[in-house]
Design an enzyme around this catalytic site. Sequence first.
Site, PDB file in Angstrom:
ATOM      1  N   GLU A 128      -5.778  -0.907  -7.974  1.00 37.31           N
ATOM      2  CA  GLU A 128      -4.873   0.151  -8.447  1.00 37.31           C
ATOM      3  C   GLU A 128      -3.644  -0.561  -9.022  1.00 37.31           C
ATOM      4  O   GLU A 128      -2.989  -1.345  -8.317  1.00 37.31           O
ATOM      5  CB  GLU A 128      -4.496   1.027  -7.236  1.00 37.31           C
ATOM      6  CG  GLU A 128      -3.928   2.365  -7.573  1.00 37.31           C
ATOM      7  CD  GLU A 128      -3.656   3.202  -6.297  1.00 37.31           C
ATOM      8  OE1 GLU A 128      -3.509   2.632  -5.195  1.00 37.31           O
ATOM      9  OE2 GLU A 128      -3.599   4.429  -6.423  1.00 37.31           O
ATOM     10  N   ASN A 163      -3.790   6.091  -1.477  1.00 41.51           N
ATOM     11  CA  ASN A 163      -3.412   6.474  -0.120  1.00 41.51           C
ATOM     12  C   ASN A 163      -2.919   7.918  -0.018  1.00 41.51           C
ATOM     13  O   ASN A 163      -2.929   8.498   1.060  1.00 41.51           O
ATOM     14  CB  ASN A 163      -2.385   5.486   0.434  1.00 41.51           C
ATOM     15  CG  ASN A 163      -3.097   4.216   0.881  1.00 41.51           C
ATOM     16  OD1 ASN A 163      -4.174   4.285   1.459  1.00 41.51           O
ATOM     17  ND2 ASN A 163      -2.520   3.073   0.581  1.00 41.51           N
ATOM     18  N   HIS A 185      -2.677  -3.310  -6.283  1.00 43.38           N
ATOM     19  CA  HIS A 185      -3.128  -2.857  -4.964  1.00 43.38           C
ATOM     20  C   HIS A 185      -4.634  -3.094  -4.824  1.00 43.38           C
ATOM     21  O   HIS A 185      -5.436  -2.411  -5.461  1.00 43.38           O
ATOM     22  CB  HIS A 185      -2.766  -1.370  -4.831  1.00 43.38           C
ATOM     23  CG  HIS A 185      -3.017  -0.793  -3.486  1.00 43.38           C
ATOM     24  ND1 HIS A 185      -3.150   0.554  -3.268  1.00 43.38           N
ATOM     25  CD2 HIS A 185      -3.160  -1.366  -2.261  1.00 43.38           C
ATOM     26  CE1 HIS A 185      -3.357   0.785  -1.988  1.00 43.38           C
ATOM     27  NE2 HIS A 185      -3.373  -0.375  -1.354  1.00 43.38           N
ATOM     28  N   SER A 214       0.834  -1.197   0.000  1.00 46.00           N
ATOM     29  CA  SER A 214       0.000   0.000   0.000  1.00 46.00           C
ATOM     30  C   SER A 214       0.869   1.247   0.000  1.00 46.00           C
ATOM     31  O   SER A 214       0.363   2.352  -0.113  1.00 46.00           O
ATOM     32  CB  SER A 214      -0.928   0.007   1.216  1.00 46.00           C
ATOM     33  OG  SER A 214      -0.184  -0.222   2.376  1.00 46.00           O
TER      34      SER A 214
HETATM   35  N1  3HC Z   1     -16.339 -11.106   1.836  1.00 46.68           N
HETATM   36  C1  3HC Z   1     -17.427 -11.189   1.081  1.00 46.68           C
HETATM   37  N2  3HC Z   1     -18.482 -10.314   1.187  1.00 46.68           N
HETATM   38  C2  3HC Z   1     -18.391  -9.365   2.135  1.00 46.68           C
HETATM   39  C3  3HC Z   1     -17.262  -9.221   2.980  1.00 46.68           C
HETATM   40  C4  3HC Z   1     -16.197 -10.145   2.788  1.00 46.68           C
HETATM   41  N3  3HC Z   1     -15.081 -10.086   3.528  1.00 46.68           N
HETATM   42  N4  3HC Z   1     -17.468  -8.159   3.802  1.00 46.68           N
HETATM   43  C5  3HC Z   1     -18.669  -7.644   3.507  1.00 46.68           C
HETATM   44  N5  3HC Z   1     -19.229  -8.362   2.490  1.00 46.68           N
HETATM   45  C6  3HC Z   1     -20.499  -8.091   1.810  1.00 46.68           C
HETATM   46  C7  3HC Z   1     -21.691  -8.351   2.687  1.00 46.68           C
HETATM   47  O1  3HC Z   1     -22.113  -9.692   2.598  1.00 46.68           O
HETATM   48  C8  3HC Z   1     -22.721  -7.398   2.105  1.00 46.68           C
HETATM   49  O2  3HC Z   1     -23.306  -7.982   0.940  1.00 46.68           O
HETATM   50  P1  3HC Z   1     -24.768  -7.469   0.388  1.00 46.68           P
HETATM   51  O3  3HC Z   1     -24.547  -6.088  -0.182  1.00 46.68           O
HETATM   52  O4  3HC Z   1     -25.114  -8.473  -0.665  1.00 46.68           O
HETATM   53  O5  3HC Z   1     -25.673  -7.457   1.565  1.00 46.68           O
HETATM   54  C9  3HC Z   1     -21.889  -6.205   1.680  1.00 46.68           C
HETATM   55  O6  3HC Z   1     -20.537  -6.692   1.540  1.00 46.68           O
HETATM   56  C10 3HC Z   1     -21.926  -5.118   2.702  1.00 46.68           C
HETATM   57  O7  3HC Z   1     -21.539  -5.680   3.969  1.00 46.68           O
HETATM   58  P2  3HC Z   1     -22.362  -5.511   5.331  1.00 46.68           P
HETATM   59  O8  3HC Z   1     -23.827  -5.415   5.043  1.00 46.68           O
HETATM   60  O9  3HC Z   1     -21.878  -6.548   6.272  1.00 46.68           O
HETATM   61  O10 3HC Z   1     -21.828  -4.161   5.937  1.00 46.68           O
HETATM   62  P3  3HC Z   1     -21.810  -2.721   5.328  1.00 46.68           P
HETATM   63  O11 3HC Z   1     -22.964  -2.420   4.457  1.00 46.68           O
HETATM   64  O12 3HC Z   1     -21.534  -1.861   6.513  1.00 46.68           O
HETATM   65  O13 3HC Z   1     -20.493  -2.722   4.397  1.00 46.68           O
HETATM   66  C11 3HC Z   1     -18.210  -2.477   3.957  1.00 46.68           C
HETATM   67  C12 3HC Z   1     -19.239  -3.102   4.873  1.00 46.68           C
HETATM   68  C13 3HC Z   1     -18.289  -3.117   2.565  1.00 46.68           C
HETATM   69  C14 3HC Z   1     -16.851  -2.800   4.568  1.00 46.68           C
HETATM   70  C15 3HC Z   1     -18.509  -0.932   3.860  1.00 46.68           C
HETATM   71  O14 3HC Z   1     -18.598  -0.370   5.130  1.00 46.68           O
HETATM   72  C16 3HC Z   1     -17.433  -0.177   3.081  1.00 46.68           C
HETATM   73  O15 3HC Z   1     -17.410  -0.144   1.864  1.00 46.68           O
HETATM   74  N6  3HC Z   1     -16.513   0.444   3.855  1.00 46.68           N
HETATM   75  C17 3HC Z   1     -15.380   1.177   3.260  1.00 46.68           C
HETATM   76  C18 3HC Z   1     -14.289   0.181   2.970  1.00 46.68           C
HETATM   77  C19 3HC Z   1     -13.097   0.858   2.393  1.00 46.68           C
HETATM   78  O16 3HC Z   1     -13.005   2.064   2.204  1.00 46.68           O
HETATM   79  N7  3HC Z   1     -12.094   0.024   2.093  1.00 46.68           N
HETATM   80  C20 3HC Z   1     -10.827   0.510   1.580  1.00 46.68           C
HETATM   81  C21 3HC Z   1      -9.842   0.553   2.704  1.00 46.68           C
HETATM   82  S1  3HC Z   1      -8.316   1.218   2.160  1.00 46.68           S
HETATM   83  C22 3HC Z   1      -7.449  -0.122   1.663  1.00 46.68           C
HETATM   84  O17 3HC Z   1      -7.857  -1.271   1.759  1.00 46.68           O
HETATM   85  C23 3HC Z   1      -6.102   0.187   1.027  1.00 46.68           C
HETATM   86  C24 3HC Z   1      -4.968   0.055   1.960  1.00 46.68           C
HETATM   87  O18 3HC Z   1      -3.791   0.337   1.217  1.00 46.68           O
HETATM   88  C25 3HC Z   1      -4.997   0.970   3.163  1.00 46.68           C
END
Ligand code: 3HC
Length: 282
Positions: free
Chosen positions: A151, A189, A139, A118
Site C-alpha cells: 500500500e 487497516n 506499507h 501501519s
Molecule cells: N517467507 C517465505 N515464504 C513463506 C513465509 C515466509 N515468512 N511464510 C510462508 N511462506 C510460504 C510457504 O513456504 C508456502 O509456500 P508454498 O505455497 O510454495 O507451499 C506459502 O507461503 C504458504 O505457507 P504455509 O503452507 O506454511 O501456510 P499457509 O498455507 O497456512 O499460509 C499464510 C500461511 C501465507 C500466512 C496464510 O495463512 C495467509 O495468507 N494468511 C493471511 C495473512 C495476512 O492476512 N497477512 C496480512 C496481515 S495484516 C498486515 O500485515 C498489515 C499490518 O499493518 C497489520
Amino acid sequence: MKKVSVIGGGTMGNGIAHVFAMSGFEVTLVETKQEFLDKALNTIEKNLSRMVNKEKISESDKTETLNRIHSALDISEGVKDSDLVVEAIPENFALKKKAFEEIESAASSETIFASNTSSISITKLAAVTHRPEKFIGMHFFNPVPVMKLVEVINGLETSPETTKAVMDLAEKLGKVPVPANDSPGFVSNRVLMPMINEAIFCVYEGVAKPEDVDQVMKLGMAHPMGPLRLADFIGLDVCLDILNVLYDGFKDPKYRPCPLLVKMVNAGKLGNKTGEGFFKYD
Ligand code: 3HC
C-alpha cells in the site's frame, strides 16, 4: 535506485530486507543491538531456505541474496549512501521521530524516505523531516516475502515523482502497489481492523468460541486465516494501537476497541509473539 536501507529488523523489517535483496538491491539492515541483527539475519536465512526447499529459488540465489544484505548498528552509518530508506521500527511516534531526525542528518538530500507504519499519519511523520515531498508510506504485509500488496500512501506533500518512483520500485520487487491518500488506517487497516474487532466482540458477547468464529470466516468467506488467528499473528497490541488510531482519527464510536481486546493486551496476551492470544502457540 540500487541501495536501500531498512531501519529495524523485526518481523516486517527482516521481510522487507529479504524482498529487496532477492530483487537485486544492496540492502543495509540497521538494528540497535547485535543480537537483534543476528536474529533478523537468521530469520531471513530460514525463510530463504524454505524457498529453496520449495524449489522457488536455487541455493546460489539464496547465497547471492544473503551476500547483498549488509548490517549496521548505527543509523548514520547505515543510511549514508542509500537511495531509499525504509523505516520499520515499532509503532511509536516519538521513536519514529527520533529515527527520522537521525536518518535525515546522515542521508543524502536526494534520498527518498519511506515508512512502513501501519497507522501513524504519513503527513505527520513527513513533517519531522525537511523533505516532505520525498516522504511516503510503503506499507508491506506479513509475511512480507509472500504477500503481494504494497500500500503506497501519499502524505499531504508527497510529490508525484516520489509516488511514481516508489510504485515502480514496488513492481520491481514483484509486488502489486496500490496507491492511497493519508487517512487513519489508510485503506487496509480501516477495513481489516473493524472486522477483527467485530470478531472479538462475538467472543466477548458469547456469540461463538474463537475457533468457531474463525471457522465461519475461513469456510464461509474463504479467508486463509480466521480473523482471531490473524489478530494473534499481527499482534493484539498492534491491533489495539491501530483501532485507537481509527477511533481518535475519526471520532466515530464504530471503531471503539472491544473491552476484551484491551483486557488481553493488559494481561500481556499479545498473540504469537507471547505464546498466547486467542489461541496458544509453541
Ligand atoms: N517467507 C517465505 N515464504 C513463506 C513465509 C515466509 N515468512 N511464510 C510462508 N511462506 C510460504 C510457504 O513456504 C508456502 O509456500 P508454498 O505455497 O510454495 O507451499 C506459502 O507461503 C504458504 O505457507 P504455509 O503452507 O506454511 O501456510 P499457509 O498455507 O497456512 O499460509 C499464510 C500461511 C501465507 C500466512 C496464510 O495463512 C495467509 O495468507 N494468511 C493471511 C495473512 C495476512 O492476512 N497477512 C496480512 C496481515 S495484516 C498486515 O500485515 C498489515 C499490518 O499493518 C497489520
